[in-house]
Design a protein around this motif. Structure first.
Motif, PDB file in Angstrom:
ATOM      1  N   TYR A  71       0.828  -1.202   0.000  1.00 29.60           N
ATOM      2  CA  TYR A  71       0.000   0.000   0.000  1.00 29.60           C
ATOM      3  C   TYR A  71       0.867   1.258   0.000  1.00 29.60           C
ATOM      4  CZ  TYR A  71      -2.914   3.738   1.893  1.00 29.60           C
ATOM      5  OH  TYR A  71      -3.538   4.946   2.095  1.00 29.60           O
ATOM      6  N   LEU A  72       1.850   1.296   0.899  1.00 35.49           N
ATOM      7  CA  LEU A  72       2.720   2.466   0.979  1.00 35.49           C
ATOM      8  C   LEU A  72       3.544   2.628  -0.293  1.00 35.49           C
ATOM      9  CD1 LEU A  72       3.979   2.120   4.661  1.00 35.49           C
ATOM     10  CD2 LEU A  72       2.334   3.798   3.787  1.00 35.49           C
ATOM     11  N   ALA A  73       3.983   1.515  -0.873  1.00 37.92           N
ATOM     12  CA  ALA A  73       4.764   1.574  -2.103  1.00 37.92           C
ATOM     13  C   ALA A  73       3.954   2.225  -3.218  1.00 37.92           C
ATOM     14  CB  ALA A  73       5.202   0.170  -2.512  1.00 37.92           C
ATOM     15  N   LYS A  74       2.682   1.879  -3.302  1.00 40.99           N
ATOM     16  CA  LYS A  74       1.816   2.492  -4.314  1.00 40.99           C
ATOM     17  C   LYS A  74       1.652   3.987  -4.063  1.00 40.99           C
ATOM     18  CE  LYS A  74      -0.756  -1.748  -5.357  1.00 40.99           C
ATOM     19  NZ  LYS A  74      -2.042  -2.478  -5.210  1.00 40.99           N
ATOM     20  N   GLN A  75       1.530   4.349  -2.807  1.00 35.98           N
ATOM     21  CA  GLN A  75       1.387   5.763  -2.461  1.00 35.98           C
ATOM     22  C   GLN A  75       2.650   6.556  -2.782  1.00 35.98           C
ATOM     23  OE1 GLN A  75      -1.732   6.872  -1.209  1.00 35.98           O
ATOM     24  NE2 GLN A  75      -2.158   4.749  -1.788  1.00 35.98           N
ATOM     25  N   CYS A  76       3.796   5.887  -2.705  1.00 37.96           N
ATOM     26  CA  CYS A  76       5.091   6.567  -2.830  1.00 37.96           C
ATOM     27  C   CYS A  76       5.789   6.316  -4.172  1.00 37.96           C
ATOM     28  CB  CYS A  76       6.012   6.132  -1.686  1.00 37.96           C
ATOM     29  SG  CYS A  76       5.367   6.498  -0.038  1.00 37.96           S
ATOM     30  N   GLY A  77       5.097   5.697  -5.121  1.00 34.62           N
ATOM     31  CA  GLY A  77       5.685   5.467  -6.438  1.00 34.62           C
ATOM     32  C   GLY A  77       6.773   4.403  -6.455  1.00 34.62           C
ATOM     33  N   LEU A  78       6.640   3.396  -5.594  1.00 37.77           N
ATOM     34  CA  LEU A  78       7.657   2.349  -5.487  1.00 37.77           C
ATOM     35  C   LEU A  78       7.106   0.963  -5.828  1.00 37.77           C
ATOM     36  CD1 LEU A  78       9.348   3.529  -2.166  1.00 37.77           C
ATOM     37  CD2 LEU A  78      10.459   3.441  -4.408  1.00 37.77           C
ATOM     38  N   ALA A  79       5.996   0.922  -6.547  1.00 41.81           N
ATOM     39  CA  ALA A  79       5.349  -0.356  -6.848  1.00 41.81           C
ATOM     40  C   ALA A  79       5.476  -0.753  -8.312  1.00 41.81           C
ATOM     41  CB  ALA A  79       3.878  -0.298  -6.443  1.00 41.81           C
ATOM     42  N   GLY A  80       6.456  -0.190  -9.021  1.00 45.12           N
ATOM     43  CA  GLY A  80       6.615  -0.497 -10.434  1.00 45.12           C
ATOM     44  C   GLY A  80       5.888   0.500 -11.311  1.00 45.12           C
ATOM     45  N   ARG A  81       6.241   0.503 -12.597  1.00 48.73           N
ATOM     46  CA  ARG A  81       5.685   1.496 -13.518  1.00 48.73           C
ATOM     47  C   ARG A  81       4.324   1.117 -14.074  1.00 48.73           C
ATOM     48  NH1 ARG A  81      11.682   2.218 -15.349  1.00 48.73           N
ATOM     49  NH2 ARG A  81      11.419  -0.003 -15.749  1.00 48.73           N
ATOM     50  N   ASP A  82       3.957  -0.151 -13.963  1.00 51.47           N
ATOM     51  CA  ASP A  82       2.657  -0.598 -14.477  1.00 51.47           C
ATOM     52  C   ASP A  82       2.231  -1.839 -13.708  1.00 51.47           C
ATOM     53  OD1 ASP A  82       4.178  -2.727 -15.570  1.00 51.47           O
ATOM     54  OD2 ASP A  82       4.449  -1.629 -17.455  1.00 51.47           O
ATOM     55  N   GLU A  83       1.078  -2.400 -14.094  1.00 51.71           N
ATOM     56  CA  GLU A  83       0.543  -3.558 -13.373  1.00 51.71           C
ATOM     57  C   GLU A  83       1.450  -4.787 -13.499  1.00 51.71           C
ATOM     58  OE1 GLU A  83      -2.043  -3.818 -11.286  1.00 51.71           O
ATOM     59  OE2 GLU A  83      -2.249  -1.654 -11.467  1.00 51.71           O
ATOM     60  N   TRP A  84       2.104  -4.934 -14.652  1.00 50.83           N
ATOM     61  CA  TRP A  84       3.003  -6.063 -14.838  1.00 50.83           C
ATOM     62  C   TRP A  84       4.180  -5.996 -13.863  1.00 50.83           C
ATOM     63  CZ3 TRP A  84       3.287 -10.793 -16.476  1.00 50.83           C
ATOM     64  CH2 TRP A  84       4.545 -11.392 -16.673  1.00 50.83           C
ATOM     65  N   GLU A  85       4.784  -4.823 -13.749  1.00 50.68           N
ATOM     66  CA  GLU A  85       5.899  -4.669 -12.811  1.00 50.68           C
ATOM     67  C   GLU A  85       5.421  -4.825 -11.371  1.00 50.68           C
ATOM     68  OE1 GLU A  85       8.328  -1.243 -13.427  1.00 50.68           O
ATOM     69  OE2 GLU A  85       9.053  -1.931 -15.384  1.00 50.68           O
ATOM     70  N   SER A  86       4.220  -4.346 -11.094  1.00 53.89           N
ATOM     71  CA  SER A  86       3.664  -4.511  -9.748  1.00 53.89           C
ATOM     72  C   SER A  86       3.486  -5.989  -9.424  1.00 53.89           C
ATOM     73  CB  SER A  86       2.318  -3.788  -9.650  1.00 53.89           C
ATOM     74  OG  SER A  86       1.753  -3.938  -8.367  1.00 53.89           O
ATOM     75  N   LEU A  87       3.063  -6.766 -10.416  1.00 62.29           N
ATOM     76  CA  LEU A  87       2.923  -8.207 -10.244  1.00 62.29           C
ATOM     77  C   LEU A  87       4.272  -8.860  -9.997  1.00 62.29           C
ATOM     78  CD1 LEU A  87       1.289 -10.856 -10.373  1.00 62.29           C
ATOM     79  CD2 LEU A  87       1.559 -10.783 -12.869  1.00 62.29           C
ATOM     80  N   GLN A  88       5.298  -8.428 -10.717  1.00 61.31           N
ATOM     81  CA  GLN A  88       6.643  -8.967 -10.510  1.00 61.31           C
ATOM     82  C   GLN A  88       7.129  -8.677  -9.089  1.00 61.31           C
ATOM     83  OE1 GLN A  88       8.246 -10.879 -13.021  1.00 61.31           O
ATOM     84  NE2 GLN A  88       6.146 -10.668 -13.766  1.00 61.31           N
ATOM     85  N   CYS A  89       6.849  -7.485  -8.607  1.00 60.13           N
ATOM     86  CA  CYS A  89       7.208  -7.141  -7.219  1.00 60.13           C
ATOM     87  C   CYS A  89       6.570  -8.120  -6.244  1.00 60.13           C
ATOM     88  CB  CYS A  89       6.750  -5.722  -6.891  1.00 60.13           C
ATOM     89  SG  CYS A  89       7.690  -4.399  -7.672  1.00 60.13           S
ATOM     90  N   SER A 145      15.578  -5.387  -8.653  1.00 60.95           N
ATOM     91  CA  SER A 145      14.775  -6.607  -8.695  1.00 60.95           C
ATOM     92  C   SER A 145      13.709  -6.575  -9.784  1.00 60.95           C
ATOM     93  CB  SER A 145      14.126  -6.868  -7.327  1.00 60.95           C
ATOM     94  OG  SER A 145      13.370  -5.752  -6.902  1.00 60.95           O
ATOM     95  N   VAL A 146      13.201  -5.391 -10.094  1.00 58.20           N
ATOM     96  CA  VAL A 146      12.126  -5.260 -11.081  1.00 58.20           C
ATOM     97  C   VAL A 146      12.343  -4.020 -11.939  1.00 58.20           C
ATOM     98  CG1 VAL A 146       9.635  -4.908 -11.429  1.00 58.20           C
ATOM     99  CG2 VAL A 146      10.428  -6.422  -9.595  1.00 58.20           C
ATOM    100  N   GLY A 147      12.283  -4.205 -13.254  1.00 53.49           N
ATOM    101  CA  GLY A 147      12.209  -3.071 -14.169  1.00 53.49           C
ATOM    102  C   GLY A 147      13.413  -2.162 -14.251  1.00 53.49           C
ATOM    103  N   GLY A 148      14.537  -2.582 -13.723  1.00 55.42           N
ATOM    104  CA  GLY A 148      15.725  -1.736 -13.798  1.00 55.42           C
ATOM    105  C   GLY A 148      15.628  -0.447 -13.010  1.00 55.42           C
ATOM    106  N   ALA A 149      14.748  -0.414 -12.020  1.00 48.21           N
ATOM    107  CA  ALA A 149      14.562   0.796 -11.208  1.00 48.21           C
ATOM    108  C   ALA A 149      14.164   0.398  -9.795  1.00 48.21           C
ATOM    109  CB  ALA A 149      13.498   1.702 -11.828  1.00 48.21           C
ATOM    110  N   LEU A 150      14.298   1.333  -8.872  1.00 46.95           N
ATOM    111  CA  LEU A 150      14.029   1.061  -7.463  1.00 46.95           C
ATOM    112  C   LEU A 150      12.549   0.803  -7.213  1.00 46.95           C
ATOM    113  CD1 LEU A 150      15.623   1.052  -4.705  1.00 46.95           C
ATOM    114  CD2 LEU A 150      14.724   3.367  -4.379  1.00 46.95           C
ATOM    115  N   THR A 151      12.250  -0.285  -6.498  1.00 52.49           N
ATOM    116  CA  THR A 151      10.898  -0.582  -6.037  1.00 52.49           C
ATOM    117  C   THR A 151      10.960  -1.037  -4.578  1.00 52.49           C
ATOM    118  OG1 THR A 151      10.986  -2.921  -6.684  1.00 52.49           O
ATOM    119  CG2 THR A 151      10.170  -1.351  -8.349  1.00 52.49           C
TER     120      THR A 151
END
Length: 204
Positions: A71-89, A145-151
């Motif tokens: 939840y906090l990651a989504k609020q803070c832009g740390l959950a990936g750039r799209d739903e696919w990356e969010s799923l990978q997280c 770990s995901v998408g070449g960027a910090l999550t």
């Protein structure tokens, strides 16, 4: 108006430290309430499911450490750039949880003979299986770990790898240079450095 946050946990890193990393990185103010073991039986009855950590958001309690972190990651832009990356997280965090459960069972084994047996299986089979997979993922994602960027997944890995080194020694990550580099990268972030310098010293 920004919500108010209170994180309730024991005086430990444990299941709450990746949440604290998210708060630290995002620069979000929160109350870090650390309860004593003596007070826990009384407080337990008041928790949503009788477990910690719990995050109070404007006074409303929410349980489950990874649900809170997600939840906090989504609020803070740390959950990936799209739903696919969010799923990978989510996939990586849940898989790491499987390994952490194996480590927990090893650490809690009271029988020293059985504990040594568990350690052999861990070191020769379980840990190499998981860490080789994670090493490949991090290498393929350019050091993350995901998408070449910090999550938020990188924070979960970093605090888990810190504990791994404390249990098995610094040399335990020699065969996993990408994982070690990820942990060091996260720990060297200025905002995380600020947290590390002031966090209470605890055994776990």
């Amino acid at each position: 108006m920004a919500p108010s946050y209170k994180l309730i946990y024991f005086n430990a890193r444990g299941k709450a430290e990746h949440i604290r990393f998210i708060f630290a990185y995002a620069g979000v103010n929160y109350e870090d309430e650390r309860i004593s073991q003596e007070k826990w039986p009384e407080l337990k009855r008041k928790m949503p499911f009788g477990m910690l950590p719990v995050l109070e958001i404007d006074g409303k309690p929410v349980g489950q450490s990874n649900a809170i972190a997600r939840y906090l990651a989504k609020q803070c832009g740390l959950a990936g750039r799209d739903e696919w990356e969010s799923l990978q997280c989510d996939m990586l965090v849940d898989t790491l949880t499987d390994l952490k459960q194996e480590l927990f069972q090893y650490r809690m084994e009271p029988d020293q003979f059985k504990k040594e047996e568990r350690k052999i299986v861990l070191m020769k089979e379980k840990i190499p299986f998981y860490l080789n997979k994670f090493e490949k993922v991090v290498t393929e994602n350019r050091g993350y770990s995901v998408g070449g960027a910090l999550t938020w997944t990188d924070f979960v890995f970093a605090v888990s790898l810190e504990n791994f080194e404390l249990i098995f020694g610094k040399e335990s990550l020699d065969r996993y240079p990408s994982l070690r580099a990820l942990k060091e990268k996260v720990f060297n972030l200025p905002s995380i450095q600020g947290w590390l310098q002031k966090r209470p010293a605890t055994d776990f």
